[in-house]
Structures are given as structure tokens and as C-alpha cells.
Scaffold this active site. Structure first.
Site, PDB file in Angstrom:
ATOM      1  N   SER B 141       0.824  -1.215   0.000  1.00  0.00           N
ATOM      2  CA  SER B 141       0.000   0.000   0.000  1.00  0.00           C
ATOM      3  C   SER B 141       0.854   1.259   0.000  1.00  0.00           C
ATOM      4  O   SER B 141       2.074   1.218   0.203  1.00  0.00           O
ATOM      5  CB  SER B 141      -0.890   0.016   1.232  1.00  0.00           C
ATOM      6  OG  SER B 141      -0.110   0.301   2.377  1.00  0.00           O
ATOM      7  N   CYS B 142       0.206   2.385  -0.181  1.00  0.00           N
ATOM      8  CA  CYS B 142       0.901   3.674  -0.217  1.00  0.00           C
ATOM      9  C   CYS B 142       1.684   3.917   1.068  1.00  0.00           C
ATOM     10  O   CYS B 142       2.866   4.249   1.038  1.00  0.00           O
ATOM     11  CB  CYS B 142      -0.097   4.801  -0.461  1.00  0.00           C
ATOM     12  SG  CYS B 142      -1.534   4.758   0.645  1.00  0.00           S
ATOM     13  N   HIS B 222      -1.030  11.451   2.979  1.00  0.00           N
ATOM     14  CA  HIS B 222      -0.795  11.038   4.364  1.00  0.00           C
ATOM     15  C   HIS B 222       0.421  11.798   4.905  1.00  0.00           C
ATOM     16  O   HIS B 222       1.268  12.256   4.150  1.00  0.00           O
ATOM     17  CB  HIS B 222      -0.494   9.538   4.441  1.00  0.00           C
ATOM     18  CG  HIS B 222      -1.548   8.660   3.851  1.00  0.00           C
ATOM     19  ND1 HIS B 222      -2.876   8.743   4.203  1.00  0.00           N
ATOM     20  CD2 HIS B 222      -1.470   7.638   2.946  1.00  0.00           C
ATOM     21  CE1 HIS B 222      -3.568   7.825   3.536  1.00  0.00           C
ATOM     22  NE2 HIS B 222      -2.746   7.155   2.759  1.00  0.00           N
TER      23      HIS B 222
END
Lengths: 352, 352
Positions: B141-142, B222
């Protein structure tokens, strides 16, 4: 018991809450509040029957012109009190110190001021005794107060070796969110450590603490995340017991549906608290995790309200009317209605 | 060099970006994309001249009825490609695995799937070689990709003993923020550790990492905060050098006015990047602090884009056309226009 006569200078976010708390305390009398505002903010005080004084001569003229009944000057107010709580904006308070000294009035400042202004910083559970009879003290900021309460509790239990924290701060207060707010972003603080870690050491000098901070796009309450190096391998229950042994720490739980900052804020409103305030630090009991000699936890800090009980205790400490910190804390907390648990039969309490 | 024929199954946030990146690579051909959507999302692909296939028979009927020209079924598409990139929603992808196997097509999955689905998790700079010639891999994932890039760089330099992080996540993506978003709150993840720390160990098994996570009220990128225990006392320059030695880490600076997530997002738009994407992890160079054997840093992760270059490399690794990871990374990064610095003469670069 002698009644302590109190003035509040600055009827803003903190000042109006302190004024209400002082009015609620059986051993205190709110003589009046001083401000420079001419609008709804100070007229609310008038409506509550609070005597209003002009913090400066110019303000007095403007306030009278604006229809605010002014009972006198700040000096007139100071003549009638034992202790003044200074909740004026940052930088104004330091100038006020000389005015209070000249009037012979003891003064409680807030966390926006530097430690050097008073030479004493205050969190009731940590150092009430050292404030006894002093002329001035500074109640540390909301973030710092929460850090001292929680980390201080673990330090008192001999459990805390080192604390590293990340503070997700509210962008601005609800009453000011039409100006100076932020939307749809996060603003990291430009330097590490952020000031809250060092500030906590003005109360607990031995704390090994580093904080990083950021502002997020919400208006109510701060949210702290801590990685704690313990002095030895421990357990969830031991860490929770250490927190339960300290005052002014409440517990909330994901399992009760309290899954985000706004749910706790709503709960406080439903509990009928004034302005929906939460004076406790709310630790997520069922998120707290202990792995060997490390603990990880998150808690919520109601920044508009958490320093109010500390300020009440600081008034008593300076006045010297109650010499025992635990006694003052108990008096304050009973009147305000401070709680360890917010729900009947909480999941975690039943488990414990 | 052999041209790798590629399909993208799922034309969503990641899929549409991967499709564009594949089209830009000189050694790849995008044969088509498969989806089930009938609205503007898939019709954009049609407008770009991309051949569109129906991911299911029912979808094909609906798509044709909605005016989407459908070139065939997913199976038709798979017949024509060497590698499929599965960017379908969580849980759908695991079912697709059997379809890809039956078609004899190699498959790249995304971080929403479990490590067990493929038995291999991928970040190009960390483990390109172990993916060579495999039938499947999973691009993590990121958040996990950013963790592996940054912590992996410090591990490679022999500097990292232990990492403890707090992840302030975006609430939802911009294109989906009319549904399922959050406003004016922070939502802490209910358990510690959050999954990203353990997930990073699917790529770097020796990493000593614990993460806590929360969603904040913003839609783009994020923001991670790390407390790093180093193997020995170090310096800012040494830590920065370790980061500079790794690919896909960019530097931003408060001193350049890049003071919040939104400023970096705006910079990417001004740089003319497709969709304003940032494929690099952006480390705040002038916030990074080293104290003795501890380092503290914060960086920004463009969650919609960061896995795109990794996915391009994963395609090459499975196809086996480029055997050296660094070569693939360099090819990808040159075509995308990946950068270490985003401004001419950055303050920090001049200082360094």
C-alpha cells in the site's frame, strides 16, 4: 473557610470558563471580570450578572459607548480581590504582571506566557505544594497539562523511562473558526521538538520527553499518540492502574462507540456539561497496548477546558487557604463533576 | 527490448494512473483496461483512446447499454497480454487470481490484498530481484511503500535499530469525498499496532517497527511522524545522506514555504504533473532532527500516486525483461520525471 475574592482579566475561551468555575466554588467569590471587548462576548457576562471592568481606559470609553455597563477600571477591580486570573492574550499578560504587583494582588497566568514570567509552572497533581503562598504561578497549556497528568502518573508509578509523542492539534477554537482556521490539510510544526515536551519539564524536570506536533483540519480537542519506553516489562493492567491512581484522567473506549474525537465531544454535550466541556484527559482504554517494556496509547485533550480545574487549584494554592493539593483537587473535581468513567458499567471497567 | 503487453483490471484511483504510466513507458504497451463502471470514470478511458473490456458479463451488458464501446470480455483482454495489473477493489482481486492463472497471465496486485494472496510483496528498491520471473506479486500500500522506502534507506545505511511511527492519514480520496468522508474530527485507529508496520515486514522482515494511525479531516496525502532509534549516535547530515542514497525520496522544506500538506499538493500541480501527482516520498528536510542516537522526521505520502512507479517496476520484474532493479527504477523514474528536489537551488541543497 475564608472566601477567596477572585478577578478574571480576559473574558475569552479560558476566562469565561474560569469565571464560571470560580462562581461554582463554595470557597471563592468572583468579584468581576475585566476585558476590552464591546460585543456579544462581554455582554454575555453582563447578562449573567457578572460585574464588568474595563481593562484599559480606552476600552472603558468604547465599552460604555457600546452599551456595556462598566463598573470601573482594572485597578478598581484589583483593589477588591485577593487573586487575579490573567487570561488575556499572549504577550499582554506579561505586561500586566507589573500592574498586579503594584496592586499587591496574587496572579495566576496561563500557558501562553513563558515560564520565566512567573518562575513557577503549575499542574495541581504534580506540584501544588510548591505554589503555596507564592505571588504568581503559570498554569501550563492544555497540551502540557495533559502530558504532565498522564506521563506524571506513569512516572509516579516508577514505570516511565522515556516518552516520545505526536500531537495532532485542533486548528483553532470553535468560536474563532470563521477566521484563521485551516481546511483540508495538515500543518506540521516546523521544528522538533515542539514546545510542549520541554514545557512539561517546567513542571516535571526529570521527564525524558520529545514531542512532534501538527495542526489538523478540525476545531475541537487535541489527540496525542505516545510511544513510551517503560523502566521494565509491564502489562496493560499495570499501566492502567498507574493511570487510575492519578486524578483527572478519564477513560473512553472504542467498544462503547467512542471511536473519534467528535463522539467524545458529543458525549460531553449529552452529559449536560457546561459548554460540553471535558476537564479530564480521556485515554482510550481499549486502544492502550503494552508490548514488553513499551507502551503505546492515545488520548483526547479538550483544549478549551482542561486547564480550568488546574486554574481553580492554582487560585487556592496562591491564596494558601488549602495547603494540601489532593484536598484542593477533590474539592474542585466534586464541584465540577469530574469523572473517571463517563458511562454506567463501561466495558473496560467490567473487564478490569 | 521486448515490449511487455499489459492489461489493467480496475480503472479507479490507482488503475487509471497505472494505465497512463504504462502508456508512457517505451518498453510497455497498454492493450486495454477492464472495469464494471458505466459512468464518466470509464468513459474518460474511452475518450483517451484506450480499449475498454467488460470485467464481468453483466457489466458488459450494462456498459453497452450505457453507451460505452466494449471491446470484449476480461478473458479476451487477458488473451492478448503478458501481465495484468489488478487494481480492482479489495476482496475482488483475490477471486481474480484464479482467472489470471487459468489464462496463463502474470499478475501484479495492490496493497489492499493480503500478502498471502501472492506470497510475495513488492517495493522496487527493496526486493525487485526476488520478484523476477514470478507469476504474481503484490505492490504494498501507499503507506507501507513510503515506510519501506524511508526506513529501508536507513536500514541499508546500517543506521536503523527501531522505528515507532504515527500516521495521520487522509480521510478519503478527492474523487470520493462526496461520500464516506469525515469532517471536523480525527478518527484514531482502534488497534495498536496499525497494520502498516507489520505490512512493511512483508518486504523488510528485519524491520523493528510499530505504527499507530489516525484519519484526519483532509482528502489528499498522508503525513507520517517517526521516532527512530539509531544503531549509534549520528548526525543530521548522515541521516540525510542515507535518504539521498535511496531512490524515490524527495525533499521539501518549511524554509521554502512548503509548510503544510496542501502547499506540496499545490506545488505538484504547478510543476505540471499529471493529476498533480507526487510519486516521491517528500521528507521535510529542515524539520528532520537528530539528537544523539535518535532521529525524528516527518514526510508526506501522495497516496493516490506513490505506488504507480512501483507497479511499473513490478510489471518488468514479473516479465523478466529487466533483471536489475536499479535499471528498472531508473527507466521508470526518468519517464515519469521523478525528482530529488522540486525547486531550483533549494535552501537545504545549498546548505548541504
Amino acid at each position: 473557610m475564608m472566601t477567596i475574592k477572585v478577578a478574571v482579566n480576559g473574558y475569552g475561551v479560558i476566562g469565561k470558563r474560569v469565571a464560571d468555575a470560580v462562581r461554582a466554588m463554595p470557597d471563592m467569590e468572583l468579584v468581576g471580570v475585566a476585558d476590552v471587548a464591546t460585543d456579544w462576548r462581554i455582554r454575555t457576562a453582563v447578562g449573567l450578572g457578572i460585574e464588568v471592568f474595563a481593562a484599559t481606559p480606552d476600552a472603558g470609553t468604547a465599552m460604555r459607548a457600546g452599551g456595556v455597563p462598566v463598573a470601573g477600571t482594572l485597578e478598581d477591580l484589583l483593589d477588591r480581590v485577593d487573586v487575579v486570573v490573567d487570561t488575556t492574550p499572549k504577550k499582554v499578560a506579561a505586561r500586566n504582571l507589573e500592574v498586579y504587583k503594584a496592586a499587591g494582588v496574587k496572579a495566576v497566568f496561563q500557558g501562553g506566557e513563558s515560564h520565566a514570567t512567573t518562575g513557577h509552572s503549575f499542574v495541581a497533581q504534580a506540584n501544588y505544594a510548591t505554589a503555596l503562598g507564592r505571588d504568581t504561578t503559570r498554569v501550563v497549556s492544555c497540551n502540557t497539562t495533559s502530558i504532565v497528568r498522564v506521563l506524571g502518573a506513569l512516572q509516579d508509578a516508577g514505570l516511565l523511562a522515556r516518552a516520545r509523542g505526536v500531537l495532532i492539534r485542533r486548528a483553532t477554537d470553535p468560536g474563532e473558526s470563521h477566521q484563521g482556521g485551516i481546511m483540508n490539510t495538515v500543518v506540521p510544526e516546523a521544528s522538533i521538538p515542539s514546545h510542549q515536551g520541554p514545557d512539561a519539564r517546567t513542571v516535571l524536570p526529570d521527564l525524558d520527553v520529545v514531542t512532534m506536533a501538527a495542526k489538523a483540519a478540525h476545531t475541537q480537542t487535541h489527540n496525542h499518540y505516545w510511544t513510551l519506553q517503560l523502566t521494565r516489562p509491564s502489562s496493560r493492567e499495570e499501566v492502567l492502574d498507574a493511570l487510575r491512581a492519578a486524578p483527572r484522567i478519564g477513560f473512553i473506549r472504542m467498544a462503547d462507540g467512542l471511536t473519534a474525537l467528535n463522539t467524545t465531544v458529543e458525549l460531553m454535550r449529552d452529559l449536560g456539561r457546561p459548554r460540553g466541556d471535558m476537564w479530564e484527559v480521556a485515554v482510550w482504554e481499549d486502544v492502550l497496548t503494552v508490548e514488553g517494556d513499551e507502551a503505546f496509547l492515545t488520548y483526547q485533550v479538550y483544549n478549551e477546558a482542561i486547564v480550568v480545574p488546574e486554574t481553580v487549584d492554582a487560585i487556592r494554592a496562591l491564596a494558601g487557604t488549602v495547603t494540601d493539593g489532593a484536598t484542593s483537587i477533590a474539592m474542585t473535581d466534586e464541584v465540577l463533576g469530574m469523572r473517571r468513567e463517563f458511562l454506567p458499567d463501561p466495558v473496560g471497567a467490567l473487564r478490569a
